[in-house]
Design a protein around this motif. Structure first.
Motif, PDB file in Angstrom:
ATOM      1  N   ILE A  44       0.843  -1.182   0.000  1.00 26.12           N
ATOM      2  CA  ILE A  44       0.000   0.000   0.000  1.00 26.12           C
ATOM      3  C   ILE A  44       0.879   1.234   0.000  1.00 26.12           C
ATOM      4  O   ILE A  44       1.933   1.260   0.642  1.00 26.12           O
ATOM      5  N   LYS A  45       0.507   2.263  -0.778  1.00 33.14           N
ATOM      6  CA  LYS A  45       1.256   3.513  -0.845  1.00 33.14           C
ATOM      7  C   LYS A  45       0.414   4.617  -0.227  1.00 33.14           C
ATOM      8  O   LYS A  45      -0.789   4.712  -0.489  1.00 33.14           O
ATOM      9  N   VAL A  46       1.067   5.450   0.583  1.00 32.87           N
ATOM     10  CA  VAL A  46       0.321   6.437   1.355  1.00 32.87           C
ATOM     11  C   VAL A  46       1.118   7.737   1.427  1.00 32.87           C
ATOM     12  O   VAL A  46       2.358   7.724   1.433  1.00 32.87           O
ATOM     13  N   ASP A  47       0.419   8.844   1.474  1.00 27.53           N
ATOM     14  CA  ASP A  47       1.065  10.149   1.625  1.00 27.53           C
ATOM     15  C   ASP A  47       1.904  10.166   2.902  1.00 27.53           C
ATOM     16  O   ASP A  47       1.440   9.712   3.957  1.00 27.53           O
ATOM     17  N   PRO A  48       3.129  10.673   2.843  1.00 26.22           N
ATOM     18  CA  PRO A  48       3.988  10.666   4.039  1.00 26.22           C
ATOM     19  C   PRO A  48       3.391  11.379   5.243  1.00 26.22           C
ATOM     20  O   PRO A  48       3.693  11.022   6.389  1.00 26.22           O
ATOM     21  N   THR A  63       8.243  -0.041   4.606  1.00 23.94           N
ATOM     22  CA  THR A  63       9.356  -0.619   3.847  1.00 23.94           C
ATOM     23  C   THR A  63      10.176   0.422   3.096  1.00 23.94           C
ATOM     24  O   THR A  63      11.379   0.226   2.889  1.00 23.94           O
ATOM     25  N   ASP A  64       9.575   1.537   2.654  1.00 25.16           N
ATOM     26  CA  ASP A  64      10.348   2.468   1.829  1.00 25.16           C
ATOM     27  C   ASP A  64       9.578   3.767   1.653  1.00 25.16           C
ATOM     28  O   ASP A  64       8.361   3.827   1.893  1.00 25.16           O
ATOM     29  N   THR A  65      10.302   4.802   1.243  1.00 30.60           N
ATOM     30  CA  THR A  65       9.697   6.033   0.748  1.00 30.60           C
ATOM     31  C   THR A  65      10.184   6.241  -0.670  1.00 30.60           C
ATOM     32  O   THR A  65      11.395   6.245  -0.925  1.00 30.60           O
ATOM     33  N   LEU A  66       9.255   6.379  -1.604  1.00 29.05           N
ATOM     34  CA  LEU A  66       9.584   6.577  -3.006  1.00 29.05           C
ATOM     35  C   LEU A  66       9.406   8.040  -3.385  1.00 29.05           C
ATOM     36  O   LEU A  66       8.460   8.694  -2.936  1.00 29.05           O
ATOM     37  N   ILE A  67      10.318   8.556  -4.192  1.00 29.63           N
ATOM     38  CA  ILE A  67      10.180   9.901  -4.730  1.00 29.63           C
ATOM     39  C   ILE A  67      10.343   9.837  -6.242  1.00 29.63           C
ATOM     40  O   ILE A  67      10.969   8.922  -6.777  1.00 29.63           O
ATOM     41  N   PHE A 212      12.235  16.906  -7.909  1.00 27.38           N
ATOM     42  CA  PHE A 212      11.589  15.773  -7.261  1.00 27.38           C
ATOM     43  C   PHE A 212      10.202  16.149  -6.772  1.00 27.38           C
ATOM     44  O   PHE A 212       9.974  17.253  -6.293  1.00 27.38           O
ATOM     45  N   ASN A 213       9.269  15.178  -6.911  1.00 32.82           N
ATOM     46  CA  ASN A 213       7.936  15.371  -6.343  1.00 32.82           C
ATOM     47  C   ASN A 213       7.305  14.021  -6.052  1.00 32.82           C
ATOM     48  O   ASN A 213       7.933  12.975  -6.195  1.00 32.82           O
ATOM     49  N   LYS A 214       6.056  14.046  -5.613  1.00 43.15           N
ATOM     50  CA  LYS A 214       5.235  12.857  -5.396  1.00 43.15           C
ATOM     51  C   LYS A 214       5.903  11.825  -4.484  1.00 43.15           C
ATOM     52  O   LYS A 214       6.027  10.649  -4.830  1.00 43.15           O
ATOM     53  N   ALA A 215       6.310  12.248  -3.306  1.00 42.57           N
ATOM     54  CA  ALA A 215       6.821  11.285  -2.330  1.00 42.57           C
ATOM     55  C   ALA A 215       5.676  10.438  -1.787  1.00 42.57           C
ATOM     56  O   ALA A 215       4.584  10.949  -1.504  1.00 42.57           O
ATOM     57  N   VAL A 216       5.897   9.137  -1.659  1.00 41.32           N
ATOM     58  CA  VAL A 216       4.916   8.243  -1.045  1.00 41.32           C
ATOM     59  C   VAL A 216       5.642   7.266  -0.126  1.00 41.32           C
ATOM     60  O   VAL A 216       6.750   6.812  -0.434  1.00 41.32           O
ATOM     61  N   ASP A 217       5.035   6.989   1.017  1.00 39.30           N
ATOM     62  CA  ASP A 217       5.525   5.930   1.889  1.00 39.30           C
ATOM     63  C   ASP A 217       4.900   4.612   1.451  1.00 39.30           C
ATOM     64  O   ASP A 217       3.722   4.571   1.089  1.00 39.30           O
ATOM     65  N   VAL A 218       5.683   3.553   1.494  1.00 40.09           N
ATOM     66  CA  VAL A 218       5.201   2.232   1.098  1.00 40.09           C
ATOM     67  C   VAL A 218       5.176   1.328   2.325  1.00 40.09           C
ATOM     68  O   VAL A 218       6.181   1.203   3.044  1.00 40.09           O
ATOM     69  N   TYR A 219       4.029   0.711   2.548  1.00 37.94           N
ATOM     70  CA  TYR A 219       3.848  -0.221   3.652  1.00 37.94           C
ATOM     71  C   TYR A 219       3.481  -1.601   3.098  1.00 37.94           C
ATOM     72  O   TYR A 219       2.777  -1.702   2.086  1.00 37.94           O
TER      73      TYR A 219
END
Length: 224
Positions: A44-48, A63-67, A212-219
């Motif tokens: 699941i991807k969620v706004d930081p 698990t990660d933060t994607l940018i 860079f934009n659109k950071a998302v946290d991944v769970y």
């Protein structure tokens, strides 16, 4: 799955040998509850800045933060090196060997519930698909194959440099040559997706003029 927010990911299921799913709505409590009781691996991807309380309640782990690096083709800072070249005719088997332990910053490698060899296989399968679509550029230094960049319509999806060519300051020349090749094919905008923890690649994109934009946290969650 009964909840429409839960979507199967068959290509991941085939690699990891378990049912894999993505959840599109991190605020959907019923989907999270279903994931906590139905066996499978869930992403699941969620706004930081969003609350992670529901994710924590239902056993999801970070698990990660994607940018997303992005740049218009006219704004890329190009670095030229006459010893560097690219070619879309390359032996896929040579590229597959470069995938082993090359994606350690990826979320599947960082997930302590998943086998690293299987995570490597996931990226190899993706590379094979992109090669079948003729969307892989081989990177060469002095006519020696040094790595690859797999792409699709300006999205730089998957890339690796062979170990013996790393830490030599060559990456900015490889990326410049690849971007120039794609610009000549008509690409006007470039994007990618990288782990915020991968500082080497982040600095590479900075040196090329990307923003860079659109950071998302991944769970993730593994339900047995």
């Amino acid at each position: 799955m009964s909840d429409p927010a839960i979507h199967p990911v068959p290509w991941d299921s085939a690699v990891f040998g378990i049912d894999c799913f993505e959840i599109s709505d991190p605020s959907n409590a019923s989907a999270l509850a279903e994931a906590s009781t139905t066996p499978g691996h869930y992403s699941i991807k969620v706004d930081p800045l969003a609350s992670k309380a529901l994710l924590n309640k239902y056993g999801f782990y970070y698990t990660d933060t994607l940018i997303e690096p992005y740049c218009n083709s006219s704004d890329i800072t190009m670095y030229n090196n006459p010893e560097v070249s690219v070619d879309n005719q390359v032996d896929i088997n040579l590229l597959l060997a470069m995938c082993d332990a090359s994606f350690l910053y990826g979320r599947f490698h960082r997930d302590f519930n998943l086998n690293h060899d299987m995570a490597d296989r996931r990226y190899k399968n993706w590379l094979k698909q992109l090669a079948d679509e003729e969307n892989v550029l081989g990177l060469y230094h002095c006519n020696q194959l040094a790595g690859f960049i797999a792409h699709n319509n300006g999205n730089l999806l998957l890339h690796a440099i062979d170990r013996k060519f790393r830490s030599q300051g060559l990456a900015k020349y490889f990326w410049s040559a690849a971007c120039q090749e794609l610009i000549e094919r008509g690409i006007t905008e470039f994007r990618s997706s990288i782990s915020a923890s991968n500082l080497a690649v982040l600095n590479l994109y900075c040196s090329l003029g990307f923003r860079f934009n659109k950071a998302v946290d991944v769970y993730h969650r593994l339900t047995r």
